[in-house]
Design a protein around this motif. Structure first.
Motif, mmCIF file in Angstrom:
data_model
loop_
_atom_site.group_PDB
_atom_site.id
_atom_site.type_symbol
_atom_site.label_atom_id
_atom_site.label_comp_id
_atom_site.label_asym_id
_atom_site.label_seq_id
_atom_site.Cartn_x
_atom_site.Cartn_y
_atom_site.Cartn_z
ATOM 1 N N THR A 1 -8.979 -1.485 -8.628
ATOM 2 C CA THR A 1 -9.498 -2.836 -8.848
ATOM 3 C C THR A 1 -11.022 -2.824 -8.901
ATOM 4 N N GLU A 2 -11.627 -2.057 -8.002
ATOM 5 C CA GLU A 2 -13.098 -1.964 -7.966
ATOM 6 C C GLU A 2 -13.624 -1.374 -9.269
ATOM 7 N N ARG A 3 -12.980 -0.315 -9.732
ATOM 8 C CA ARG A 3 -13.438 0.321 -10.980
ATOM 9 C C ARG A 3 -13.208 -0.592 -12.178
ATOM 10 N N TYR A 4 -12.061 -1.275 -12.206
ATOM 11 C CA TYR A 4 -11.752 -2.170 -13.327
ATOM 12 C C TYR A 4 -12.746 -3.331 -13.368
ATOM 13 N N ALA A 5 -13.037 -3.907 -12.203
ATOM 14 C CA ALA A 5 -13.986 -5.022 -12.140
ATOM 15 C C ALA A 5 -15.376 -4.579 -12.571
ATOM 16 N N ALA A 6 -15.784 -3.378 -12.163
ATOM 17 C CA ALA A 6 -17.086 -2.855 -12.570
ATOM 18 C C ALA A 6 -17.138 -2.664 -14.083
ATOM 19 N N GLY A 7 -16.053 -2.176 -14.665
ATOM 20 C CA GLY A 7 -15.987 -2.018 -16.111
ATOM 21 C C GLY A 7 -16.002 -3.351 -16.829
ATOM 22 N N ARG B 1 -8.739 10.813 -13.380
ATOM 23 C CA ARG B 1 -7.435 10.878 -14.041
ATOM 24 C C ARG B 1 -6.391 10.093 -13.250
ATOM 25 N N ILE B 2 -6.416 10.238 -11.934
ATOM 26 C CA ILE B 2 -5.486 9.472 -11.092
ATOM 27 C C ILE B 2 -5.734 7.978 -11.261
ATOM 28 N N LEU B 3 -7.004 7.563 -11.270
ATOM 29 C CA LEU B 3 -7.333 6.146 -11.432
ATOM 30 C C LEU B 3 -6.904 5.637 -12.809
ATOM 31 N N ASP B 4 -7.124 6.440 -13.844
ATOM 32 C CA ASP B 4 -6.711 6.040 -15.195
ATOM 33 C C ASP B 4 -5.204 5.794 -15.249
ATOM 34 N N VAL B 5 -4.470 6.759 -14.735
ATOM 35 C CA VAL B 5 -3.010 6.677 -14.770
ATOM 36 C C VAL B 5 -2.511 5.509 -13.921
ATOM 37 N N ALA B 6 -3.039 5.384 -12.712
ATOM 38 C CA ALA B 6 -2.599 4.319 -11.807
ATOM 39 C C ALA B 6 -2.897 2.943 -12.390
ATOM 40 N N THR B 7 -4.064 2.776 -13.004
ATOM 41 C CA THR B 7 -4.407 1.495 -13.615
ATOM 42 C C THR B 7 -3.407 1.132 -14.694
ATOM 43 N N PHE C 1 -7.779 9.578 -1.822
ATOM 44 C CA PHE C 1 -7.355 8.240 -1.387
ATOM 45 C C PHE C 1 -6.588 8.345 -0.074
ATOM 46 N N ASP C 2 -6.906 7.464 0.862
ATOM 47 C CA ASP C 2 -6.254 7.493 2.162
ATOM 48 C C ASP C 2 -4.812 7.018 2.095
ATOM 49 N N SER C 3 -4.523 6.135 1.132
ATOM 50 C CA SER C 3 -3.198 5.529 1.050
ATOM 51 C C SER C 3 -3.033 4.881 -0.318
ATOM 52 N N LYS C 4 -1.848 4.377 -0.574
ATOM 53 C CA LYS C 4 -1.601 3.634 -1.808
ATOM 54 C C LYS C 4 -2.466 2.373 -1.837
ATOM 55 N N SER C 5 -2.666 1.744 -0.689
ATOM 56 C CA SER C 5 -3.515 0.554 -0.618
ATOM 57 C C SER C 5 -4.960 0.889 -0.973
ATOM 58 N N ASP C 6 -5.417 2.049 -0.524
ATOM 59 C CA ASP C 6 -6.767 2.503 -0.861
ATOM 60 C C ASP C 6 -6.885 2.714 -2.369
ATOM 61 N N THR D 1 -0.862 -11.286 -8.683
ATOM 62 C CA THR D 1 0.517 -11.758 -8.556
ATOM 63 C C THR D 1 1.270 -11.060 -7.423
ATOM 64 N N GLU D 2 0.628 -10.080 -6.771
ATOM 65 C CA GLU D 2 1.293 -9.353 -5.691
ATOM 66 C C GLU D 2 0.607 -9.675 -4.360
ATOM 67 N N GLN D 3 1.292 -10.431 -3.542
ATOM 68 C CA GLN D 3 0.736 -10.961 -2.301
ATOM 69 C C GLN D 3 0.226 -9.871 -1.373
ATOM 70 N N GLN D 4 0.884 -8.720 -1.380
ATOM 71 C CA GLN D 4 0.494 -7.642 -0.462
ATOM 72 C C GLN D 4 -0.897 -7.099 -0.759
ATOM 73 N N LEU D 5 -1.403 -7.340 -1.972
ATOM 74 C CA LEU D 5 -2.730 -6.839 -2.325
ATOM 75 C C LEU D 5 -3.853 -7.794 -1.951
ATOM 76 N N ILE D 6 -3.530 -9.056 -1.734
ATOM 77 C CA ILE D 6 -4.561 -10.069 -1.515
ATOM 78 C C ILE D 6 -5.397 -9.757 -0.280
ATOM 79 N N GLY D 7 -4.759 -9.270 0.771
ATOM 80 C CA GLY D 7 -5.469 -9.001 2.017
ATOM 81 C C GLY D 7 -6.224 -7.680 2.041
ATOM 82 N N LEU D 8 -6.186 -6.930 0.952
ATOM 83 C CA LEU D 8 -6.838 -5.618 0.930
ATOM 84 C C LEU D 8 -8.269 -5.672 0.409
ATOM 85 N N GLY D 9 -8.735 -6.879 0.109
ATOM 86 C CA GLY D 9 -10.077 -7.004 -0.441
ATOM 87 C C GLY D 9 -10.118 -6.966 -1.950
ATOM 88 N N THR D 10 -8.952 -6.802 -2.581
ATOM 89 C CA THR D 10 -8.917 -6.746 -4.043
ATOM 90 C C THR D 10 -9.248 -8.110 -4.658
#
Length: 200
Positions: free
Chosen positions: A59-65, A11-17, A48-53, A115-124
């Motif tokens: 992203t991982e779930r969306y890509a898998a879908g 549910r958290i992943l659905d909402v956050a996505t 989740f450990d953090s917002k970055s997590d 489009t968000e530079q801060q996410l590029i370094g997180l492995g997304t």
């Protein structure tokens, strides 16, 4: 007995996505996610450990879908023996589901993340690249088989495969910018007719 936290995590992943697609990652605070999901901070940090997590997880779930949809279309057309007919049926598979796809989401998560530079370094970005490469490989194989069967040279199959993928992403942008969900079906229809004309 310990409760199964999987439904709460989903549910958290659905909402956050949905929030990241709609408003962007920077504007999607943890508190906003919790309010929309109707859950607590304790529940969030249990999963989740953090917002970055969270960003990596959605992203991982969306890509898998996304890859699962690719494989679903490949499976649905696998019994078609003529390579051109299979390629056309593959595009039509998504064309016929264009309205349904846009009813589920207003845009593509890939666009929001990249489009968000801060996410590029997180492995997304790597997750997205892997998904795009999976699409490229499968569509290029379909194109190569179709062009070979008709003796037609349409150029590098990998580049053509990227064009097919770009049609999806461009249609998302059209839908989002105009507020009309009909562009996905329309643009995939144009792509299908161009392929039909090029391949006879």
């Amino acid at each position: 007995m310990p409760r199964n936290g999987a439904p709460n995590r989903e549910r958290i992943l659905d909402v956050a996505t949905g929030l990241v697609i709609e408003y962007g990652f920077a504007a999607t605070s943890v508190d906003r996610v919790l309010a929309a999901a109707g859950t607590s901070k304790g529940a969030f940090f249990h999963h989740f450990d953090s917002k970055s997590d969270l960003a990596r997880a959605i992203t991982e779930r969306y890509a898998a879908g996304d890859i699962a949809q690719l494989h679903e279309a490949l499976e649905a057309t696998s019994a078609i023996h003529d390579p051109v007919d299979r390629l056309i049926a593959f595009v039509r598979f998504f064309e016929e589901r264009g309205d349904e796809l846009m009813a589920e989401q207003s845009s593509c998560l890939y666009i929001s993340v990249l489009t968000e530079q801060q996410l590029i370094g997180l492995g997304t970005a790597e997750l997205i690249t892997a998904a795009i490469e999976a699409w490229r490989a499968e569509i290029a194989a379909l194109l190569e088989a179709a062009t070979s069967a008709r003796g037609v040279d349409l150029g590098d199959p990998a580049v053509l495969a990227d064009h097919v993928f770009v049609t999806f992403e461009g249609a998302f942008l059209l839908c989002r910018s105009t507020g009309s969900p009909t562009h996905m079906r329309a643009q995939l229809g144009v792509l299908r007719r161009l392929l039909e004309a090029a391949l006879g």
